[in-house]
Design an enzyme around this catalytic site. Sequence first.
Site, PDB file in Angstrom:
ATOM      1  N   ASP A 431       4.788 -25.676 -27.429  1.00 52.20           N
ATOM      2  CA  ASP A 431       4.177 -25.519 -26.108  1.00 52.20           C
ATOM      3  C   ASP A 431       5.067 -24.635 -25.230  1.00 52.20           C
ATOM      4  OD1 ASP A 431       2.397 -25.917 -24.042  1.00 52.20           O
ATOM      5  OD2 ASP A 431       3.271 -27.811 -23.407  1.00 52.20           O
ATOM      6  N   GLU A 434       5.023 -19.129 -23.561  1.00 48.24           N
ATOM      7  CA  GLU A 434       4.549 -17.800 -23.077  1.00 48.24           C
ATOM      8  C   GLU A 434       5.712 -16.830 -22.904  1.00 48.24           C
ATOM      9  OE1 GLU A 434       3.542 -20.778 -21.809  1.00 48.24           O
ATOM     10  OE2 GLU A 434       1.725 -20.660 -23.009  1.00 48.24           O
ATOM     11  N   ASP A 507      -4.405 -25.564 -20.866  1.00 47.54           N
ATOM     12  CA  ASP A 507      -4.709 -26.632 -19.899  1.00 47.54           C
ATOM     13  C   ASP A 507      -6.046 -26.421 -19.201  1.00 47.54           C
ATOM     14  OD1 ASP A 507      -2.327 -27.714 -20.628  1.00 47.54           O
ATOM     15  OD2 ASP A 507      -1.221 -26.933 -18.908  1.00 47.54           O
TER      16      ASP A 507
HETATM   17  C1  GLC Z   1       1.625 -28.306 -20.874  1.00 45.01           C
HETATM   18  C2  GLC Z   1       0.705 -28.336 -22.069  1.00 45.01           C
HETATM   19  C3  GLC Z   1       0.036 -29.684 -22.175  1.00 45.01           C
HETATM   20  C4  GLC Z   1       1.093 -30.764 -22.258  1.00 45.01           C
HETATM   21  C5  GLC Z   1       2.043 -30.689 -21.065  1.00 45.01           C
HETATM   22  C6  GLC Z   1       3.221 -31.651 -21.183  1.00 45.01           C
HETATM   23  O1  GLC Z   1       0.914 -28.379 -19.703  1.00 45.01           O
HETATM   24  O2  GLC Z   1      -0.228 -27.303 -22.023  1.00 45.01           O
HETATM   25  O3  GLC Z   1      -0.825 -29.722 -23.286  1.00 45.01           O
HETATM   26  O4  GLC Z   1       0.515 -32.018 -22.337  1.00 45.01           O
HETATM   27  O5  GLC Z   1       2.563 -29.375 -20.951  1.00 45.01           O
HETATM   28  O6  GLC Z   1       3.998 -31.386 -22.289  1.00 45.01           O
END
Ligand code: GLC
Length: 823
Positions: A431, A434, A507
Amino acid sequence: MEEINEKGKEIIDKENIQEIVEETIQHLNNPVNDLKPIVKRYLSVVAKVQTEGNKFYFSDGEAKVEIRVVSDEIIRVRLAPHGVFLADFSYAVPVVDQKVTAFQLEEKEDHYAVSTPVITCKIRKIDFCISFVENLSQQVMSEDAEPMHWEENVDFGGYYVFATKKCMPEENFFGLGDKSGNLNLRGRRFQNWNTDAYSFGWNQDPLYRTIPFYTGLHQQAAYGIFFDNTFRSYFDFGKEDYNKTSFWSDGGELQYYYIHGPHVMDVVKRYQSVTGTHPMPPKWALGFHQCRWSYYPEKKVKEIAEGFRSRNIPCDAIYLDIDYMDGYRCFTWNKTHFPDPKKMIKELLDIGMKTVVMIDPGIKVDDDYWVFKEGKENNFFCRRSDDYYMEGHVWPGRCQFPDFTNPKVREWWGGLYKELVEMGVAGVWNDMNEPAVFGSGTFPNDVRHNFDGFRGSHRKAHNVYGTQMMRSTYDGLKKLMRNKRPFTITRAGYAGMQRYGSVWTGDNVATWEHLKMGNIQCQRMAMSGVPFCGTDIGGFSGEPDGELFTRWIQLGTFAPFMRAHSAGDTAEREPWSFGEPFTSINRKFIELRYRLLPYLYSVFWEHHRYGFPILRPMVMLEQEEMSNNYREDEFGYGDKILVCPILEQGAISRMVYLPKGQWYNFWTHELLDGGSEQHIEASIETMPLFVKAGAVIPEYPVMQYVGEKTLDEVMLNVYFADYEVKSFFFEDHGDTFAYEQDIYSEKKFIVKGDTKTLLIEQTTEGLYTVTYELYNFNIIGIPFNVKRITADDQEIKEFYVDKGGDLHFKSSKNFNVIKIFTS
Ligand code: GLC
């Protein structure tokens, strides 16, 4: 009127002087280019030509263009403004040259022509404009509206590079990876710069991923352009000028692949041949996944897992979001919440539930933290231009960030998963890559990167950072799992990311608009070479009601990646959270996912081996039908199933367009003629779903997780057709790379029917022997009274027709030909 100065370099179009003035003002307003006058330079008259194998060089005296024949259908174009090309290195394209039958260069009166048996690239002498023509039809597929041009970048060096092509009459555009909004891109302008876009909206741009590849379709013929440039890039599909489409970037080389169709499907397949396909995933990864930010402590995780089992709702994976870590330090555990993770993972596995954990790129600055220490000692973290470390705040607080564009860093990072793998973790969720940084959004431009030895600032590396993180995770897991198939998921990525794993759309929000948007996003990703994609079912932020959640589960059943996820500040969201009737409907659809899993697995194989996408937008199924340029709800799920989700609150029916041919309503078995819109009932218990006549759809019994039951037979649903149809059925171990050594079983079925007989032929390829012995046939839509059935000329005595008219019988899995007769 154009004026060419004595160097033959600078072209000033007097009629466009106003445009230049406006551009200059715009440029001056851009702080990055503060007070720099712009001088766009254009290619001018072709003056020199040179040949080197499959590469052809054309020069105007100073700038040089390379035309490289990649295959019969693919040609690559590169521009070197001062005659020297940049290093020929790409993260997206592992190998440039493919098989070419023949090619040649010819000089014609007004142009040069580089041709293959399929296409010709013409370079016009007078102004260097390039066009691509299909040999057979002589249709001009793509043509420069202006010669390629560039502009010096005084701040950073190098050039802004531009290509401007004509929009052909009635041309429409598709692809471009991760964009919200309509599937058809005509009339819009986009930017590619991987962005953490929490709660993004319709038409918000840019989003998380960069795939600078689009398909153009005009006069029923398609081609693709892949602009392999990692810098911030832009695409304009007739927005600024209705008659032009252009793409440009803030740096790097003007390098693009022309990829011929003429079918949209061919374009996507050939793009996959350039950037690679997805490896076969572990079969369990095609099941249902349950996620939340965050399930903890251990007791909660087990409660959820058991909640699936006690309610008989199938599920293969449960996710641990950032709270499993100790203070959000990657590769550590919060021992208060998870005192014995190995034991917990084992207990979950005992009930068939795989554990997937999150890993972020931000490493907490903490001298007592082993990952930070190792990274620091080895100089693995990114640095700014003046050698300071790149520091930014993410979940753990102050962080430094590994430079995943350094092969040594990738190797190191891949090895960090050792303990997690030994504990039994089955997959990794990448995650915030980017990369996302709180406050500033991402890294500043001056951060330096290794770029696999080719060096670059963040301007060049930003868009590939996420893919290189996922690559290092994928390769590391593959090694540590001793060649079992890793499962990885990423948020950010660049073209070619599909070689390292799956993706989710980030998200999203629990709204009906997002349901619609997610459907389009997954289709667009499929057209952009990324097959294994899904949305956060139910919406990440916000609260869905039972109806929206169920409609999302229904759509998710047909997303290649099926995962429910939600933010921590929302109400609990499991398939049973909304009570009846929703729990039962959700169960029914998740069960359907598992019943159709052998079909999905086979379609995945077709993707991996042949480059077909899993999801097929209508424009791909029937591009000659103009209205399909605008359809974006219905889509093909493989080539045999057509899905049309319900995307509106309260809807209990909808119009669905069926492509030409014959289709069976999956639920009622009613046979429908395609080529027109149909009104289809779709109460909340159901969703419009159709199977192509002639299809053979393999089906498993419902299992609570993949591999729960050992099969002694497999059901084959055969949908009668009075024409010939071919289907695939792929099986193998499901979790190793033995398929690379031909240890798989690929069955091809050919179904042919007429008014008196139905023939089903089977051929098998590959070295894998399936463990079951029988096929259980379910023949749908047979139009005659069945009197006799033979399998390889041996009579099958036991058969019956049920009340609904379906014919049932069993045969050995090894049959060559089954014949069903009326007399
Ligand atoms: C980011 C991710 C999401 C995750 C969050 C906490 O917003 O896109 O899927 O739950 O981080 O890790």
